[in-house]
Structure formats: C-alpha cells, structure tokens
Scaffold this active site. Sequence first.
Site, PDB file in Angstrom:
ATOM      1  N   LYS A  29      46.976   1.387  39.029  1.00  0.00           N
ATOM      2  CA  LYS A  29      46.039   1.112  40.108  1.00  0.00           C
ATOM      3  C   LYS A  29      45.872   2.342  40.997  1.00  0.00           C
ATOM      4  CE  LYS A  29      46.295  -3.162  41.576  1.00  0.00           C
ATOM      5  NZ  LYS A  29      47.095  -4.219  42.218  1.00  0.00           N
ATOM      6  N   ARG A  98      49.557  -3.181  47.963  1.00  0.00           N
ATOM      7  CA  ARG A  98      49.300  -3.618  46.587  1.00  0.00           C
ATOM      8  C   ARG A  98      50.279  -2.983  45.613  1.00  0.00           C
ATOM      9  NH1 ARG A  98      43.165  -1.762  45.845  1.00  0.00           N
ATOM     10  NH2 ARG A  98      43.112  -3.433  44.290  1.00  0.00           N
ATOM     11  N   GLY A 107      52.955 -10.392  35.857  1.00  0.00           N
ATOM     12  CA  GLY A 107      54.165 -11.020  36.391  1.00  0.00           C
ATOM     13  C   GLY A 107      54.640 -10.409  37.696  1.00  0.00           C
ATOM     14  N   MET A 109      54.477  -8.840  41.736  1.00  0.00           N
ATOM     15  CA  MET A 109      54.132  -9.334  43.051  1.00  0.00           C
ATOM     16  C   MET A 109      52.625  -9.267  43.267  1.00  0.00           C
ATOM     17  SD  MET A 109      55.134  -7.813  46.690  1.00  0.00           S
ATOM     18  CE  MET A 109      53.546  -7.413  47.359  1.00  0.00           C
ATOM     19  N   ARG A 343      39.963   0.002  35.955  1.00  0.00           N
ATOM     20  CA  ARG A 343      40.887   0.415  34.885  1.00  0.00           C
ATOM     21  C   ARG A 343      40.172   0.208  33.568  1.00  0.00           C
ATOM     22  NH1 ARG A 343      44.542  -4.931  35.695  1.00  0.00           N
ATOM     23  NH2 ARG A 343      42.815  -6.299  35.285  1.00  0.00           N
ATOM     24  N   HIS A 459      62.757 -19.099  19.707  1.00  0.00           N
ATOM     25  CA  HIS A 459      63.046 -19.448  18.312  1.00  0.00           C
ATOM     26  C   HIS A 459      61.757 -19.774  17.564  1.00  0.00           C
ATOM     27  CE1 HIS A 459      64.120 -22.343  15.073  1.00  0.00           C
ATOM     28  NE2 HIS A 459      65.092 -21.467  14.865  1.00  0.00           N
ATOM     29  N   ARG A 582      56.318  -8.135  -9.313  1.00  0.00           N
ATOM     30  CA  ARG A 582      57.579  -8.845  -9.582  1.00  0.00           C
ATOM     31  C   ARG A 582      57.440  -9.569 -10.908  1.00  0.00           C
ATOM     32  NH1 ARG A 582      56.354  -9.943  -4.177  1.00  0.00           N
ATOM     33  NH2 ARG A 582      57.923  -9.204  -2.699  1.00  0.00           N
ATOM     34  N   GLU A 767      67.315   0.411  -2.452  1.00  0.00           N
ATOM     35  CA  GLU A 767      67.444  -0.766  -1.585  1.00  0.00           C
ATOM     36  C   GLU A 767      68.897  -1.101  -1.287  1.00  0.00           C
ATOM     37  OE1 GLU A 767      65.864  -4.258  -3.497  1.00  0.00           O
ATOM     38  OE2 GLU A 767      66.347  -3.502  -5.482  1.00  0.00           O
ATOM     39  N   SER A 786      61.120   3.837  -4.990  1.00  0.00           N
ATOM     40  CA  SER A 786      60.375   2.927  -4.125  1.00  0.00           C
ATOM     41  C   SER A 786      61.390   2.250  -3.219  1.00  0.00           C
ATOM     42  CB  SER A 786      59.624   1.905  -4.972  1.00  0.00           C
ATOM     43  OG  SER A 786      58.984   0.979  -4.112  1.00  0.00           O
ATOM     44  N   GLY A 788      62.955  -0.423  -1.172  1.00  0.00           N
ATOM     45  CA  GLY A 788      62.910  -1.872  -0.990  1.00  0.00           C
ATOM     46  C   GLY A 788      63.516  -2.167   0.369  1.00  0.00           C
ATOM     47  N   THR A 789      62.650  -2.110   1.385  1.00  0.00           N
ATOM     48  CA  THR A 789      63.217  -2.133   2.735  1.00  0.00           C
ATOM     49  C   THR A 789      63.689  -3.523   3.165  1.00  0.00           C
ATOM     50  OG1 THR A 789      60.968  -2.257   3.580  1.00  0.00           O
ATOM     51  CG2 THR A 789      62.019  -0.094   3.577  1.00  0.00           C
ATOM     52  N   ASN A 790      63.286  -4.575   2.429  1.00  0.00           N
ATOM     53  CA  ASN A 790      63.847  -5.892   2.776  1.00  0.00           C
ATOM     54  C   ASN A 790      65.345  -5.907   2.485  1.00  0.00           C
ATOM     55  OD1 ASN A 790      61.237  -6.581   3.276  1.00  0.00           O
ATOM     56  ND2 ASN A 790      61.004  -7.898   1.483  1.00  0.00           N
ATOM     57  N   ASP A 791      65.686  -5.554   1.258  1.00  0.00           N
ATOM     58  CA  ASP A 791      67.110  -5.527   0.916  1.00  0.00           C
ATOM     59  C   ASP A 791      67.849  -4.432   1.678  1.00  0.00           C
ATOM     60  OD1 ASP A 791      68.456  -7.393  -0.838  1.00  0.00           O
ATOM     61  OD2 ASP A 791      66.845  -6.968  -2.264  1.00  0.00           O
ATOM     62  N   CYS A 854      57.976  -0.671  -0.881  1.00  0.00           N
ATOM     63  CA  CYS A 854      57.389  -1.930  -1.340  1.00  0.00           C
ATOM     64  C   CYS A 854      57.962  -3.130  -0.613  1.00  0.00           C
ATOM     65  CB  CYS A 854      57.562  -2.084  -2.845  1.00  0.00           C
ATOM     66  SG  CYS A 854      59.276  -2.135  -3.360  1.00  0.00           S
ATOM     67  N   TYR A 874      53.120   6.636  -0.629  1.00  0.00           N
ATOM     68  CA  TYR A 874      52.337   5.411  -0.485  1.00  0.00           C
ATOM     69  C   TYR A 874      53.165   4.302   0.135  1.00  0.00           C
ATOM     70  CZ  TYR A 874      54.789   3.513  -4.581  1.00  0.00           C
ATOM     71  OH  TYR A 874      55.747   3.056  -5.435  1.00  0.00           O
TER      72      TYR A 874
HETATM   73  P1  ADP Z   1      45.813  -7.544  41.444  1.00  0.00           P
HETATM   74  O1  ADP Z   1      46.554  -6.451  40.808  1.00  0.00           O
HETATM   75  O2  ADP Z   1      46.457  -8.886  41.323  1.00  0.00           O
HETATM   76  O3  ADP Z   1      44.363  -7.540  41.069  1.00  0.00           O
HETATM   77  P2  ADP Z   1      45.057  -6.267  43.869  1.00  0.00           P
HETATM   78  O4  ADP Z   1      45.979  -5.330  44.511  1.00  0.00           O
HETATM   79  O5  ADP Z   1      43.964  -5.668  43.102  1.00  0.00           O
HETATM   80  O6  ADP Z   1      45.878  -7.284  43.008  1.00  0.00           O
HETATM   81  O7  ADP Z   1      44.468  -7.154  45.037  1.00  0.00           O
HETATM   82  C1  ADP Z   1      44.160  -8.510  45.000  1.00  0.00           C
HETATM   83  C2  ADP Z   1      42.764  -8.755  45.571  1.00  0.00           C
HETATM   84  O8  ADP Z   1      42.646  -8.212  46.870  1.00  0.00           O
HETATM   85  C3  ADP Z   1      41.700  -8.091  44.746  1.00  0.00           C
HETATM   86  O9  ADP Z   1      40.584  -8.938  44.663  1.00  0.00           O
HETATM   87  C4  ADP Z   1      41.370  -6.866  45.518  1.00  0.00           C
HETATM   88  O10 ADP Z   1      40.079  -6.443  45.266  1.00  0.00           O
HETATM   89  C5  ADP Z   1      41.573  -7.326  46.959  1.00  0.00           C
HETATM   90  N1  ADP Z   1      41.926  -6.206  47.826  1.00  0.00           N
HETATM   91  C6  ADP Z   1      42.978  -5.370  47.666  1.00  0.00           C
HETATM   92  N2  ADP Z   1      42.981  -4.426  48.615  1.00  0.00           N
HETATM   93  C7  ADP Z   1      41.909  -4.652  49.404  1.00  0.00           C
HETATM   94  C8  ADP Z   1      41.371  -3.995  50.551  1.00  0.00           C
HETATM   95  N3  ADP Z   1      41.930  -2.915  51.049  1.00  0.00           N
HETATM   96  N4  ADP Z   1      40.265  -4.510  51.090  1.00  0.00           N
HETATM   97  C9  ADP Z   1      39.693  -5.621  50.578  1.00  0.00           C
HETATM   98  N5  ADP Z   1      40.150  -6.280  49.507  1.00  0.00           N
HETATM   99  C10 ADP Z   1      41.251  -5.801  48.907  1.00  0.00           C
HETATM  100 MG    MG Z   2      65.336  -6.249  -3.440  1.00  0.00          MG
HETATM  101 MG    MG Z   3      43.207  -6.184  41.243  1.00  0.00          MG
END
Ligand code: ADP
Ligand code: MG
Ligand code: MG
Length: 902
Positions: A29, A98, A107, A109, A343, A459, A582, A767, A786, A788-791, A854, A874
């Site tokens: 970002k 951010r 995942g 913040m 991005r 699993h 085979r 192998e 050749s 035989g990477t399984n074995d 193979c 190959y």
């Molecule tokens: P994420 O990575 O979850 O997209 P962001 O950091 O991009 O999180 O921000 C979450 C939301 O807040 C986005 O919609 C972003 O455009 C908005 N946002 C972030 N910074 C600003 C800012 N300085 N002014 C206005 N909106 C913002």
């Molecule tokens: Mg074998």
């Molecule tokens: Mg964003």
Amino acid sequence: MAAQETVEHKYVYDFAEGNKDLKDLLGGKGANLAEMTNLGLPVPPGFTITTEACKAYLTTGREPDGLAAQIEAHLESLEREMGRKLGDPQDPLLVSVRSGAKFSMPGMMETVLNVGLNDRSVVGLSAQAGGNDRFAWDSYRRLIQMFGKTVCEVPGEEFEHALDDAKRAKGTQNDLDLDADDLRGLVDAYKKIFAKHTGREFPQEPREQLDLAIRAVFESWNAERAVVYRRQERIPADLGTAVNVVAMVFGNLGADSGTGVAFTRDPGSGAQGIYGDYLANAQGEDVVAGIRNTVPLQELEKIDKKSYDELLDYMARLEEHYKDLCDIEFTIERGKLWMLQTRVGKRTAAAAFVIAGQLVDEGLIDLDEALHRVNGAQLAQLMFPRFQLDHEFQPVAKGIGASPGAASGKVVFTSARAVELAAEGESVILVRRETNPDDLNGMIAAKGILTSRGGKTSHAAVVARGMGKTCVSGADELDVNVPAKKFTVAGQTVNEGDIVSIDGTTGKVYLGEVPVMPSEVVQYFEGELDPEQADDALVKAVHRIMTHADEKRRLQVRTNADTGADAARARRFGAQGIGLCRTEHMFLGDRRELVERLILASTDEEREAALAALLPLQRADFIDIFREMDGLPVTVRLIDPPLHEFLPPLEQLAVNVAVAQERGEDVAKEEALLAAVRRMHEENPMLGLRGVRLGLVIPGLFAMQVRAIAEAAVEVTRSGGSACPEIMVPLVGAVQELETVRAEAEKIIAEVVGDSGVEVLIGTMIEVPRAALTAGQIAEAAQFFSFGTNDLTQMGWGFSRDDVEGAFFWRYLELGIFGISPFESIDREGVGRLVRIAAEEGRAARPGLKLGVCGEHGGDPDSVHFFHEVGLDYVSCSPFRVPVARLEAGRAAITTTGSDSR
Ligand code: ADP
Ligand code: MG
Ligand code: MG
C-alpha cells in the site's frame, strides 16, 4: 546536551520519497501510494513507517530508538503542508492509520479512520465543514468504533448493535437518516461500550490515539488470523507490516461526496471496460461493507462528470504505468477526486490469460512477460469442468477452495454411508465438520468433500488434493450436525440425501444440482476448438501463450500412459513421447489366469508355458502404444509391483477355500493359490520383492517383456512406422542389478532386432536413494536415467505414501514442517538433492546421459522449475498435466524481472 553522532536509521518515509519497488520496506500500500504521488496523481499527503520499524518493535517489544522523533518530524511537516494541526480544536487535521504488508493480507488489522477527533475537535471539524454537525459526529462515532475494535479489541458487534438500536429508535434502516443529534447520542453510547471493555475512557489526546493505532498495526502482524492466513498462503512470517499515516479526505460530507472502488479491467473475465462501485455520502469501507446499495461506477458520470472523467484518465495512466490490471480506491470530497490506493489487482485464472494476451496486443508487455504473468496452477484450474451458473443459482455459503473441480451429489455425513451409496452408483458429497483419517474410505467414494472447519492445510484439504478430488473446506456458515444427519445454512436445513453442489475452485456451496459444463480450454487442447476461428478471448490467449512457452522451453514434456488411448490424448495435449509406460496393468483382467499359472508354476516347463502365452498379449499392447506414439520415444518400465498384488487377497482366498471344502468341492487350485499368497506375504511390500528384484528372481519374466517390446518395435517399423523404445529397469539400487538384467536383455534385443534398424535403449529408474548416491557407477550401465520421484520421496523420507498422507500430513503442514506435501511438490533440499547428485554424477560418468523424471512431480509447477534448473532433458506426467508442464517449462526458461505475482 551533546549532539548525537550516530547516523540514525531511517524508519519513516514521506510519500514523495518512496516508489513502487520498495514493497519490502514500505509494504504494498505504502509503495503504491508513493508511486501515485510521484506520478502526480492526487493522493492525500502522508508518510509510511517501515516494515523494519515493525520488525524491531516485534523483536524488542518497544518502538526502536528514533522512531518517535521521526514520526514527530513527519507529522509536523504534514501539518505544515495541510495548514492544520492534528486534532486541533478549532481546525483539526485528521489522519487514517492503515496497515500494509508486502503482500495484501485480508487477515490483517483494518484501518482506523478519523484519528485526531475528540470531544473538542469534533466541534472544530463541524465548523471546518461549514457547520455540518452531522458529518462531524458521524466521523467521530466511526473513529470510536474502528479504534475500539481494531486497537483495543472491543467486540465489533457491540457497536453494530448500538448503531442498529439508534436506527430502530428512528424507525429507519438507513444510516443516512440519523441526524447530528442521533449521532451525538451514538457517540455517547460508543464511549460507554469502549469504557466497559477497556476499563478506561476513550483517549482524547490526538497524539496518543495515533501512537496507539500505530502500535496496534505492528502487533496485528502476529494476530492469530494473520498467522493462519500467512501459513495458508505461504507468506514468510518475518516480513512485518508497514504503517501508513494519511491525511483524511471525506466522502461523507454530503451528496457531492462519496467513495468507490474501480478496476481497470474486469477481474473476472479480463474484459476491457469500466468496472467498479460507487457510494455517495459515505466513508471508507461502506462501499464493500454492503450497508447501503452501491451504484455501478458508470453512474458516476451522471453524478459528477468532472470527477468521473478525471478518474478514467488516472485509471488509464495507472494501467499504462503498471502495465497491468490495477484496482483502485478513491474518494470524492465535495467534487474533488482523491486517490487512496492502487495495486496490481487480483484476478481469476481466465482473466489472467486474457489480460496477458490483451496487454501484448496493446504493446504494453512482450510475450515473455505475458508468459511470466500466468502460471500452471491457473491453467490447471481452467482445465476443470465448471458449473454453468445462471441467475437462479446463488451460493448459500463460501468456504475455502481447497481442491479444485465442480461436484454435485447427495449429502452424506459418514464415511460408511458414502461408501454404501457410491456402491449403488450414486454421486455423493461427504459433509463433515472436519475429516479425520477414519473418513478415508468415504472420501475415496465421494465425488466431493465439504467441511465447515479447517483451511487449506486441514486433513480434508490435503487428502482431497492428493486424490484430485473436489473439496471445499472451512465453510463456516454451515452448522453441521452429524448425529442428526443434517446441516443448516442460511436458514435452510439440508438432510442426508439432499443434493448440493460444491465448487472447489471458488469455495462456493450451492443447494441443488448445478449443471456442469466442459472446459473450453480442454476442448482447445483436444483440437475441438480452432483458436483462429474461436470467438473466445480465453482460448485465443491460451493458444498464444502456450505457443510461446513451447518456443521458449528447453525441457521436453512427455506423458505417463499405458494405453494407446491415453497415449493418443496426451499427444494431442502436446506430449513429446512417453516417459513412463507401466506394464503391470497388462497382467490384470482376463490375463490374471496366466499370471496365476506363472506364479504357481512348480516346473520350468509350466513357467515357460505361462510366459509364452503372455508374450503375444504383451506384444499387442506395445504395438498399439508404439503406433500412437509413432516417431516419439516410449519408455517402457518392466514390471514393478510385488507379485502377490496379482493374486486375490489372503482373507478372500481363505474364505473361498473354507467354503468350498465345506461343500466337499475340489479345492486343490485354491489351496495352491492360498499357499502361494501366504508364501509371498510381506510385512513391507513397498520395500520387498518388487522391481528389478523380481526380474532377478523369476527366470524369464523380464526376458519375456523385453522380447515383447523388441518384437513390437520391429513389427511397427517393418509396417512403415517408427518405434523408439526405451526399456526401463525399476528399483535398481546397485549397478550389478542393472548389469545382470542388461546382459540378458541385449542378447534378446540383438536377436529380435536383427537388421530392422530398430534401436532399443536400456536405462534405469533412479528411485532408491542408493542409486542416486552411486549414480556414477550406474551410469556406466545405463543409457538413460528416469527419476522416480514418488519412490525417491517415499524412501528418502521413509514415508509409506499409502499410509502417511491421510494419517498425519495435515499436522505436519500445520506445524510448518513442510509447506506442501513432498509428494505434491518436490522437496528441493532433501529429495531434490538426491536428484541433483545423481544428475551430476551420472553425466560426469556418461556425458550426454539422457535424464528425465516420471514421478507425479513431473506435472507440478514448482517441481518443473526445479527439474529445469538441475538440467534434466524432460519431465513426464499424466496426460492432463501435459499442458501445465509445457507452460511451466516455458516459464522456467525465461528470465524476467520477476515481479511478485501474489
Ligand atoms: P484495506 O487494506 O482494508 O483496504 P485501507 O487502509 O485501504 O484498508 O482503508 C480502508 C478504507 O478507508 C478504504 O476504503 C480507504 O479508501 C479508506 N481510507 C483510508 N485512508 C483514508 C483517508 N486518508 N481518507 C479517506 N478514506 C480513507
Ligand atoms: Mg517406483
Ligand atoms: Mg484498501
């Protein structure tokens, strides 16, 4: 005070100081905000705290020396630039804090917006906005909500409930109907929630808000969900996250403001056009949060033409600059457009090919780069049949696409029931909370597996991928009740026997049977779709990129095939020969009887008679295959598995004998069989009498096969074809084994081939680890190797493949002992080292020694790159993986700047 002499480490970068190539340091970002700033796009000013600061914080537990002062200095210059001070009571500067790691990580913040607001500056903010109290209090309540949730771990629902209560009190569903007073009241309610959960008042000091938010972003790197996500996506654990501090701009100032997201092309299909959503009078994540209905981006043209045109212009510039699909976040504040993020956007497999092809057409990238931007995993995805999704089909749940494919069937909840129904010819989907090793038979019987828990390394996921079976894991909206044989989802109950459909690529779950349609990419490979004629952007793009991969690759791609039909299909898919034919299946079916006679033979004559009867059958098998592979090499492996595999199982025989005896029937033959099976029983058949050992112990067995191969080759060649057989001796561990087999084989070949012009090579599989370590000696007797990477994996790790994958690999993956099953992708350091040693020492002893692989690894993208690196000639893989191997071999051969395509 003495001046500090040490040169200070730089932990904070102004946007103007960074660029897109500094992702390691500034996160994705931050690096892209810097890039846009330097391109002259309207990005609100701000700065980025580096991943190094985060790493230092995480290792020592405190902010590194100098960080506080650097933040202070950058904040001051931001305040100067904006002409406002952070949280100033009269005219406050507000910022967002951010997170942003090198790889985008859902995942992590979330963002805190409106940092700097407090009981006093909220008044100043209102004045700043021309007396817009509603806006000011809305911004303040958002701050407490986001700050509480992400910085202080206050349960988010509590805020949601308070907001719902306020809306209910007002008799509305729409947050826009809440006026300034309502929002002021909500702020009070939020503060109480905050105090109740944290034991302190909501911090009023702006700089404290900022510091706490920054620290929370650092710490979020090690939050459990981030750790789990990284493990799943194989993102290294030690990268750290950067923190971006950005001056706020406001999309919630009224109807002339708003916020949106946009894509420069359709990330689903790759089609060119304008894709995105816009929401008026809203802030931040309201667009994706679904609180109000967004409008398609095109509508913005009517709402605010000036901003719309400007946005389109920036989108075009970004594409031109990044030379790829970009996704964008923007906000309009009173008619002024601000760019908040961009991005290189994620895309589907189909879009990846289509976009790469388009960018070549547009002259933005060359074909090497296009090839670099797609991968074998995407191609493999496109080769699965897909659901034909009309509007009537809406997913009821979305889990993790754990093993690709599309499967429909009756729901069952136990392994036993799955086996039962499958035996009656039903398609079943095994539904469990999570699977365990006891479910293995049910998983084998089922068309697909659906679990409500567990990720990509559970699993269910690991075993399903190993079997190539469709699997959706971790569909946590499902409430699975195994004893009651039902699950509930989206308010509906699904009982045993009801039909569901699961998409192992997208992770989506549907009720009822969704029709399946074949893959057009497979139709193209089969020669059923002409890429020049096809009105199909995907097929055209695949054709173009595959053609380029074929031009570039050094590795040849062969196939594993033991029938003429498989060989023919693989050839259509681009196979340049057979790397593994085979021969064991040729001893099954109605030939079992002959094999039993061979095994039971008590005299040379009986044995020779059985072999003589097998010879013409084998010859016919090979003629068929040599014809299909006309002109291309065919590696035939002499019989490999232990002989008892060709006899009925011990228990079954014992029962047969007992029953027949009871009835007073003649059981001489069954008894002899039973005795043979008992005699041949092995505790560890994988390490027992098999492969070359069998050939050395049973006189005439290998000789018969060699003769059949040579005779078939001569016959095909005499009838105008061209057969190029390569005889491969399995399981060799010592050169003497190979020498013995070879001496006998050469005599037979010389006798059969005569002056027909047929050339038959003799080589061996590598192998057994000992073979790899004595490859220099073995090469003296082998015309090719050749791997035989399984074995080799099985024996290198000491894993019995049939036992261990289902038993404990999920745990090993969870613990990070390996990132992926070593049977799926070659273990470069261990098993790969054996391959490397054998390749080097083999070629040193016999320059130009032909080297191939193979094992199943021959069709695995990462492994193909490894085999390219160690210089094999190959790879060989199942027919269906041939295109994947071709593509990856091409990718391995090109050198590019290597941008991260995650
Ligand atoms: P994420 O990575 O979850 O997209 P962001 O950091 O991009 O999180 O921000 C979450 C939301 O807040 C986005 O919609 C972003 O455009 C908005 N946002 C972030 N910074 C600003 C800012 N300085 N002014 C206005 N909106 C913002
Ligand atoms: Mg074998
Ligand atoms: Mg964003």
